[in-house]
Design an enzyme around this catalytic site. Structure first.
Site, PDB file in Angstrom:
ATOM      1  N   ASP A  75       0.792  -1.223   0.000  1.00 53.42           N
ATOM      2  CA  ASP A  75       0.000   0.000   0.000  1.00 53.42           C
ATOM      3  C   ASP A  75       0.827   1.278   0.000  1.00 53.42           C
ATOM      4  O   ASP A  75       0.521   2.227  -0.724  1.00 53.42           O
ATOM      5  CB  ASP A  75      -0.944   0.007   1.204  1.00 53.42           C
ATOM      6  CG  ASP A  75      -2.174  -0.868   0.985  1.00 53.42           C
ATOM      7  OD1 ASP A  75      -2.500  -1.121  -0.186  1.00 53.42           O
ATOM      8  OD2 ASP A  75      -2.789  -1.287   1.969  1.00 53.42           O
TER       9      ASP A  75
ATOM     10  N   TYR B  25     -10.031  -0.289   2.819  1.00 51.70           N
ATOM     11  CA  TYR B  25      -9.630  -0.307   4.221  1.00 51.70           C
ATOM     12  C   TYR B  25      -9.217   1.077   4.712  1.00 51.70           C
ATOM     13  O   TYR B  25      -8.557   1.843   4.003  1.00 51.70           O
ATOM     14  CB  TYR B  25      -8.459  -1.271   4.437  1.00 51.70           C
ATOM     15  CG  TYR B  25      -8.910  -2.626   4.939  1.00 51.70           C
ATOM     16  CD1 TYR B  25      -9.249  -2.815   6.277  1.00 51.70           C
ATOM     17  CD2 TYR B  25      -9.026  -3.706   4.083  1.00 51.70           C
ATOM     18  CE1 TYR B  25      -9.680  -4.054   6.745  1.00 51.70           C
ATOM     19  CE2 TYR B  25      -9.457  -4.942   4.535  1.00 51.70           C
ATOM     20  CZ  TYR B  25      -9.778  -5.111   5.870  1.00 51.70           C
ATOM     21  OH  TYR B  25     -10.211  -6.329   6.328  1.00 51.70           O
TER      22      TYR B  25
END
Length: 702
Positions: free
Chosen positions: A346, A434
């Site tokens: 990420d 998320y």
């Protein structure tokens, strides 16, 4: 003496609102605003201070763009884009020399920007010096991998797909409304290809009655976009999977229907003397702590030069030179065509700072919080501002700093208690589905706690099943969490880079193993055994790699050149959280790229080029520039300037309670002083004025 200002705690019985009680809610919020307006510090009140670690300002980012534009014209037709712009890594010795000089009267290190750009299909690294207003370094990256994706190119790629005729035709064939389709970007990963292009996958979702995008995937499509050419490179539709219903996916309070609950009481912190912390530029001072707080487009929140005041020595002592997120590895456990590639890095692929969101006052952070804005360079080099991207606040949750009741002294009963107030620095980065809560908690006792909270929305796949009894295949790779919906098994591995300087730069890593021994026959005792410690000082990197939970041991970073009056080496101990390690095979391609998760703890010698555990170029990387590769050199680490890398791990088997949004799952670890002080550093902390304001009650009108 450690001083913490008085805190009042107001408790109000406030129900979750319905459509009919907005007036009551407004009244309560007004009350909270009166309390909090006394001490909330907005980012606009920050006075810029010259500090080597201050983040690049809007003015500086504009200057970088202007300087580079002279050599490389920036614009739509020139194919020159800014992928990363940040503070160039500083010479540590110069920073420490500046920081330790009285009044900072030593010349600060040169202020420079490090830029990674895409230039006609290649990655170019540029260093811009602000004092000379010139490019002082300029080279083409020749290794594997690509730089972080920009927001602009992801949006351009998804917009391209929505206009791509074969894709539009497939949507119509499925009987779906194109205007209700949302396309998101995903990375390709790497699966053994010798040569890789700069490609991304895009994944379509269907709204049509829901705004919970990720819970209605359109399964069976492969859509790959070439970012350098900005065109669809591959498209196919296998027409698989049913469409999950939109029902039950709503999460907005304004759209939910009664009954509501559970009923919660609202806690409001009221500090009549204002906050106990002070902010000077980006330097924060609170109780016995001082540190610098910054923002980076890849890492997000960065903590630097954290020192704690020692009353016995009457000076600040170093603890942490720099700490920040280095990477977040999120592999999913479905090997099928629509899922096998989902193995995100990420921070390196999407930017944990670039994905950071504006924090909501009163909810993301309490009423007594101060907020700091963040700025990063967009794809064309112009500054992008994220308001309230970081917050800082004093926290009291009813915890006890220390206490003791003495009832053994005849005629006396003594009770001494100190409430535990701490200081929290926080950010939230939303990477796709998320939301990650990242925080650093500073305690007057000298501890620093690093926390990671996971919330948001599951990544799901459509199935034909609504009940476990219907499953007719060997593995659905997850859990049925709603009708026709499987939450797919996955991991989260969040790696922190912590450049510890425990009372100086020359540190060692000690593994104190707890070993069982038989009681010697020479000791007259009925006891058969006891445990003691066996000290092992790691001399090289290989000796410092730790898989937590395999044996009982205490992990301590010490300064062997500094000792207490009783002869103990000063140090900080690592208190790990629950240990989770990667379960992927070592030869699996996602694990090769994320080999830094092979161990929970690594120790390396300081190297200013070793910052990102997945490598500088994480997108489509091949695992040849990671922490695991650097550490293979097995360098000496005893009595050296060392860096700790710690991975917080979560194995996530989804459950129905994670749907449609997931209650926060929290993990983390603590760095705790161990023989750092001569005694309890908060022994003389005076009891703070902690008072409860009379209760107020607001009833819900249904």
């Amino acid at each position: 003496m450690c001083k913490i200002k008085g805190i009042f705690l107001a408790i109000c019985n406030i129900e979750i609102p319905t459509q009919s009680n907005h007036k009551a809610m407004a009244q309560v919020h007004f009350t909270i605003f009166i309390f909090s307006s006394i001490f909330v510090i907005s980012s606009s009140s920050f006075i810029p201070a010259p500090h080597p670690f201050d983040p690049l300002t809007e003015t500086e980012l504009k200057l970088v763009r202007t300087i580079i534009n002279k050599s490389y014209p920036i614009g739509h037709n020139h194919k020159f884009t800014f992928q990363y712009v940040g503070l160039n890594e500083l010479d540590k010795s110069l920073v420490l020399s500046w920081h330790s000089s009285p009044g900072h009267n030593v010349k600060p290190p040169p202020r420079q920007a490090f830029v990674i750009a895409r230039d006609k299909g290649k990655s170019r690294e540029i260093v811009v010096d602000f004092s000379t207003r010139a490019i002082i370094s300029n080279k083409i990256h020749v290794g594997n991998g690509n730089p972080k994706l920009t927001i602009d190119e992801q949006q351009a790629a998804t917009a391209l797909v929505l206009k791509f005729k074969p894709f539009c035709d497939s949507i119509v064939k499925r009987g779906l409304n194109l205007s209700e389709v949302v396309v998101t970007s995903s990375t390709m990963g790497w699966f053994g290809e010798k040569k890789t292009k700069r490609l991304i996958r895009t994944i379509p979702f269907y709204l049509n009655g829901s705004v919970n995008t990720y819970l209605r995937p359109i399964e069976g499509m492969t859509i790959i976009v070439n970012l350098d050419q900005m065109k669809v490179a591959e498209f196919k539709d296998r027409f698989t999977g049913p469409m999950p219903k939109a029902d039950g996916r709503e999460y907005r309070i304004s759209k939910l229907k009664p009954p509501f609950g559970p009923s919660l009481r609202s806690a409001v912190f009221y500090q009549p003397d204002g906050p106990g912390f002070k902010i000077d530029g980006h330097v924060v001072r609170w109780a016995n702590w001082e540190f610098h707080m910054s923002f980076d487009v890849r890492a997000g929140l960065v903590i630097s030069l954290a020192s704690i005041f020692d009353m016995d020595m009457n000076k600040y002592r170093q603890v942490l030179y720099k700490g920040h997120l280095s990477e977040m590895f999120v592999p999913y456990m479905d090997p099928n065509d629509d899922w096998y590639f989902i193995s995100y890095l990420d921070c390196g692929e999407f930017g944990c700072g670039q994905s950071a969101v504006s924090l909501e006052p009163y909810t993301d952070c309490p009423p007594n919080a101060a907020f700091i804005d963040g700025v990063f360079a967009g794809q064309d080099g112009t500054p992008t501002k994220v308001s309230n991207v970081m917050c800082i606040f004093e926290k009291y949750a009813g915890d006890i700093m220390w206490r003791h009741t003495e009832a053994e002294v005849p005629g006396l009963k003594i009770t001494e208690v100190r409430p535990d107030v701490s200081l929290v620095a926080r950010m939230v980065t939303t990477v796709g589905n998320y939301d990650y809560i990242i925080e650093y908690e500073f305690k007057p006792s000298g501890s620093i706690k690093m926390g990671v909270g996971l919330t948001g929305v599951l990544e799901v796949k459509p199935v034909e099943y609504v009940h476990t009894s219907e499953i007719n295949e060997d593995d659905i790779y997850g859990t049925i969490v709603a009708d026709n919906t499987v939450g797919v098994n996955h991991d989260h591995f969040v790696t922190f880079r912590l450049d510890l300087d425990i009372d100086g730069t020359d540190n060692s890593f000690v593994r104190n193993e707890l070993v069982t021994k038989r009681t010697p026959k020479s000791v007259n005792t009925p006891r058969k055994s006891y445990w003691t410690t066996k000290r092992n000082t790691a001399k090289t990197e290989a000796e410092a790699r730790v898989k937590l939970g395999l044996r009982a041991e205490e992990l301590v970073v010490v300064n062997p050149n500094k000792k207490t009056k009783h002869g103990n080496e000063v140090g900080y101990r690592l208190l790990p959280g629950p240990a989770s390690s990667s379960l992927l095979a070592q030869d699996d391609y996602p694990q090769i790229r994320a080999a830094f998760t092979n161990y929970n703890v690594w120790i390396t010698p300081y190297n200013k080029s070793e910052v990102w555990t997945s490598g500088l170029y994480a997108d489509r990387s091949q695992g040849d520039d990671t922490l695991a590769v650097w550490s293979q050199r097995d360098r000496e680490i005893e009595k050296k300037d060392i860096v700790m890398w710690y991975t917080v791990g979560f194995h996530h088997v989804p459950c129905q309670e994670d749907f449609p949004t997931m209650p926060t799952m929290f993990g983390g670890f603590e760095l705790r002083p161990t023989n750092f002080f001569e005694q309890n550093p908060v022994l003389k902390a005076k009891p703070i004025n902690l008072t409860t304001i009379p209760k107020c009650t607001t009833k819900r009108n249904d």
